[in-house]
Write an enzyme that holds these catalytic residues in place. Sequence first.
Site, mmCIF file in Angstrom:
data_model
loop_
_atom_site.group_PDB
_atom_site.id
_atom_site.type_symbol
_atom_site.label_atom_id
_atom_site.label_comp_id
_atom_site.label_asym_id
_atom_site.label_seq_id
_atom_site.Cartn_x
_atom_site.Cartn_y
_atom_site.Cartn_z
ATOM 1 N N ARG A 87 72.496 15.108 59.886
ATOM 2 C CA ARG A 87 72.690 15.543 61.271
ATOM 3 C C ARG A 87 74.126 15.975 61.605
ATOM 4 O O ARG A 87 74.770 15.403 62.485
ATOM 5 C CB ARG A 87 72.224 14.453 62.260
ATOM 6 C CG ARG A 87 70.839 13.960 61.980
ATOM 7 C CD ARG A 87 70.325 13.040 63.051
ATOM 8 N NE ARG A 87 69.665 13.781 64.136
ATOM 9 C CZ ARG A 87 69.058 13.206 65.166
ATOM 10 N NH1 ARG A 87 69.045 11.895 65.264
ATOM 11 N NH2 ARG A 87 68.493 13.927 66.093
ATOM 12 N N LYS A 108 61.794 12.643 77.172
ATOM 13 C CA LYS A 108 63.143 12.200 76.766
ATOM 14 C C LYS A 108 64.017 13.406 76.401
ATOM 15 O O LYS A 108 65.116 13.563 76.931
ATOM 16 C CB LYS A 108 63.031 11.265 75.548
ATOM 17 C CG LYS A 108 64.366 10.981 74.866
ATOM 18 C CD LYS A 108 64.220 10.003 73.725
ATOM 19 C CE LYS A 108 64.118 10.609 72.357
ATOM 20 N NZ LYS A 108 65.314 11.299 71.876
ATOM 21 N N ASN A 109 63.502 14.252 75.517
ATOM 22 C CA ASN A 109 64.335 15.371 75.059
ATOM 23 C C ASN A 109 64.497 16.437 76.136
ATOM 24 O O ASN A 109 65.349 17.318 76.022
ATOM 25 C CB ASN A 109 63.749 15.986 73.778
ATOM 26 C CG ASN A 109 63.860 15.026 72.604
ATOM 27 O OD1 ASN A 109 64.483 13.967 72.705
ATOM 28 N ND2 ASN A 109 63.236 15.381 71.495
ATOM 29 N N ARG A 123 64.047 3.235 72.800
ATOM 30 C CA ARG A 123 64.921 4.379 73.076
ATOM 31 C C ARG A 123 64.126 5.553 73.648
ATOM 32 O O ARG A 123 64.678 6.379 74.391
ATOM 33 C CB ARG A 123 65.621 4.842 71.789
ATOM 34 C CG ARG A 123 66.724 3.906 71.341
ATOM 35 C CD ARG A 123 67.598 4.563 70.288
ATOM 36 N NE ARG A 123 67.733 5.973 70.591
ATOM 37 C CZ ARG A 123 67.570 6.954 69.714
ATOM 38 N NH1 ARG A 123 67.318 6.696 68.465
ATOM 39 N NH2 ARG A 123 67.693 8.206 70.086
ATOM 40 N N CYS A 157 69.087 8.352 65.887
ATOM 41 C CA CYS A 157 68.295 7.836 64.774
ATOM 42 C C CYS A 157 68.888 8.241 63.438
ATOM 43 O O CYS A 157 69.387 9.352 63.275
ATOM 44 C CB CYS A 157 66.865 8.383 64.865
ATOM 45 S SG CYS A 157 65.864 7.503 66.050
ATOM 46 N N ASP A 213 59.133 15.156 64.831
ATOM 47 C CA ASP A 213 59.054 13.874 65.536
ATOM 48 C C ASP A 213 57.672 13.233 65.437
ATOM 49 O O ASP A 213 57.520 12.050 65.731
ATOM 50 C CB ASP A 213 59.432 14.046 67.016
ATOM 51 C CG ASP A 213 60.929 14.210 67.192
ATOM 52 O OD1 ASP A 213 61.680 13.982 66.231
ATOM 53 O OD2 ASP A 213 61.359 14.581 68.305
HETATM 54 C C1 UD1 Z 1 66.367 17.462 68.536
HETATM 55 C C2 UD1 Z 1 65.533 16.348 69.122
HETATM 56 C C3 UD1 Z 1 64.817 15.587 68.018
HETATM 57 C C4 UD1 Z 1 64.011 16.541 67.159
HETATM 58 C C5 UD1 Z 1 64.874 17.696 66.677
HETATM 59 C C6 UD1 Z 1 64.091 18.758 65.931
HETATM 60 C C7 UD1 Z 1 66.761 15.712 71.103
HETATM 61 C C8 UD1 Z 1 67.568 14.675 71.787
HETATM 62 N N1 UD1 Z 1 66.401 15.434 69.840
HETATM 63 O O1 UD1 Z 1 67.351 16.853 67.700
HETATM 64 O O2 UD1 Z 1 63.950 14.635 68.636
HETATM 65 O O3 UD1 Z 1 63.510 15.848 66.036
HETATM 66 O O4 UD1 Z 1 65.520 18.335 67.787
HETATM 67 O O5 UD1 Z 1 63.032 19.211 66.699
HETATM 68 O O6 UD1 Z 1 66.395 16.726 71.676
HETATM 69 N N2 UD1 Z 1 71.660 20.864 61.869
HETATM 70 C C9 UD1 Z 1 72.786 21.252 61.167
HETATM 71 N N3 UD1 Z 1 73.925 21.524 61.884
HETATM 72 C C10 UD1 Z 1 73.991 21.422 63.247
HETATM 73 C C11 UD1 Z 1 72.823 21.032 63.943
HETATM 74 C C12 UD1 Z 1 71.671 20.763 63.227
HETATM 75 O O7 UD1 Z 1 72.779 21.356 59.939
HETATM 76 O O8 UD1 Z 1 75.055 21.682 63.830
HETATM 77 C C13 UD1 Z 1 70.402 20.551 61.131
HETATM 78 C C14 UD1 Z 1 70.015 19.075 61.252
HETATM 79 O O9 UD1 Z 1 70.685 18.266 60.320
HETATM 80 C C15 UD1 Z 1 68.530 19.146 61.017
HETATM 81 C C16 UD1 Z 1 68.133 20.485 61.654
HETATM 82 O O10 UD1 Z 1 69.334 21.244 61.736
HETATM 83 O O11 UD1 Z 1 68.251 19.187 59.648
HETATM 84 C C17 UD1 Z 1 67.506 20.347 63.027
HETATM 85 O O12 UD1 Z 1 68.381 19.677 63.892
HETATM 86 P P1 UD1 Z 1 68.403 19.950 65.481
HETATM 87 O O13 UD1 Z 1 67.341 20.932 65.830
HETATM 88 O O14 UD1 Z 1 69.792 20.208 65.869
HETATM 89 O O15 UD1 Z 1 67.948 18.531 66.033
HETATM 90 P P2 UD1 Z 1 68.605 17.707 67.205
HETATM 91 O O16 UD1 Z 1 69.055 18.601 68.296
HETATM 92 O O17 UD1 Z 1 69.566 16.719 66.635
#
Ligand code: UD1
Length: 424
Positions: free
Chosen positions: A121, A22-23, A396, A116, A304
């Site tokens: 986020r 998925k990711n 999902r 989710c 995850d």
């Molecule tokens: C992706 C994955 C998700 C996985 C996560 C961490 C997808 C579709 N989803 O989510 O399954 O759990 O990586 O491995 O690929 N953060 C900020 N500011 C930002 C971006 C992130 O503060 O602009 C924080 C988030 O709140 C969180 C952490 O960074 O605490 C990690 O988030 P991130 O690595 O961005 O996760 P996703 O890309 O949303």
Amino acid sequence: MSEIHIGGFRRLRGEIPIQGSKNGVLPMMAASVLSDETTVLTNVPAIQDVDCMMGILKFMGCRCTLEAGTLTIDPSGMKETMLPECYVRQMRSSIVLLGAMLGRFGQAATCYPGGCSIGKRPVDFHIMALRSMGARISEEDGRITARAELLTGSVARLPYPSVGATENAILAAVTARGTTVIQGAAREPEIQELCGFLNAMGAEVRGGGTGEILIQGKRRLHGCCYQVPGDRIVAGTYLIAAMAGKGEVRLNGVNPEHLSAVSDALTAAGAEIEKGKDFISVVMKERPQAISIATEPYPGFPTDLQSPLLALLCCGQGESRICENVFEGRYETAAELCKLGADIRVSGNTAVVFGKDGLEGGYSQAKDLRGGAALVIAGLMARGETIISDCFHIERGYEDICRDLRMAGADIQWQEEKPKEKEE
Ligand code: UD1
């Protein structure tokens, strides 16, 4: 179909093919808009998030078809640059279209993405990286609007290795003028795959899978064919499910190197794990040993798989400890596990689990995608029937978790949820 019924504990034994990631596939779908030629992706999972991303791409003017795991995307007719709110609110990954759309059309607008409910986020790192390449971005009335006549290569330093922000920065940089360096990049295998996919489209990206990614911008990319890799999180979920079922299970079609931290943790909990080129198998004879783990960005233990592991440790021999360092809202599932007889005490980002010899069947509610999978694992260890509601969360990301676990002998099926009694 939003309820899952599990008949109770059964020893699991068999082989399960692992669906495409998925990711992995979602950012590739976003990347396909960078060219005006057709892209073909194979091993694409039939999951809600893929349907949702297809809905977005179709709204923007792409032609997309998904047949027997082969997804064809023809972006030649694209003209819309405002992402459709109804789909964007359903999934997190839609945000990476911002970087790709900026690269292709010089503008894009979107509301804040859904996905989710596992923490705050925010998307500040995404915006910071795009701004460093010259994008003008405004955030007003819940809408993000981005413009850039021509993106320019830059040094983008991420304060945290965010997966989505790294993807967004790469997608913007591949067609920018000059060289971009992304420092503090996420090292997840899905980033490495995205770089491989972009290079197959004619991009020049080096260092994917390391903390520093170098991108030489190219004005034109072309279409390509690419195979989506197996889903390491689905494989990890089924390894843990096999342990819950004190079984012997082999998972085919996944790269076991991407599960190193997971197999280390599961081995510490008593699993015997064997790895091949594209399979991983597990044998579990006893109740799990109690362990302590902390979630971290890759190559650490993945957030995850925190909820599925939490469920397994509810039947551990002694006191386990989990520290969630990535998403602060992942412990809603703990309360649902307690409804099935688990003893979990959560304080801040730490959960202490007092292991029991089996759980009790009952009703519980999926709170998010991986939390829903965790309840399935709990149901596999329970005495009597477990019913899980709101399983649309599970759909999902898992093609068909019941079909897959039945291949290993689990007593598990989907049931239509009964319509609720009308309230007066
Ligand atoms: C992706 C994955 C998700 C996985 C996560 C961490 C997808 C579709 N989803 O989510 O399954 O759990 O990586 O491995 O690929 N953060 C900020 N500011 C930002 C971006 C992130 O503060 O602009 C924080 C988030 O709140 C969180 C952490 O960074 O605490 C990690 O988030 P991130 O690595 O961005 O996760 P996703 O890309 O949303």
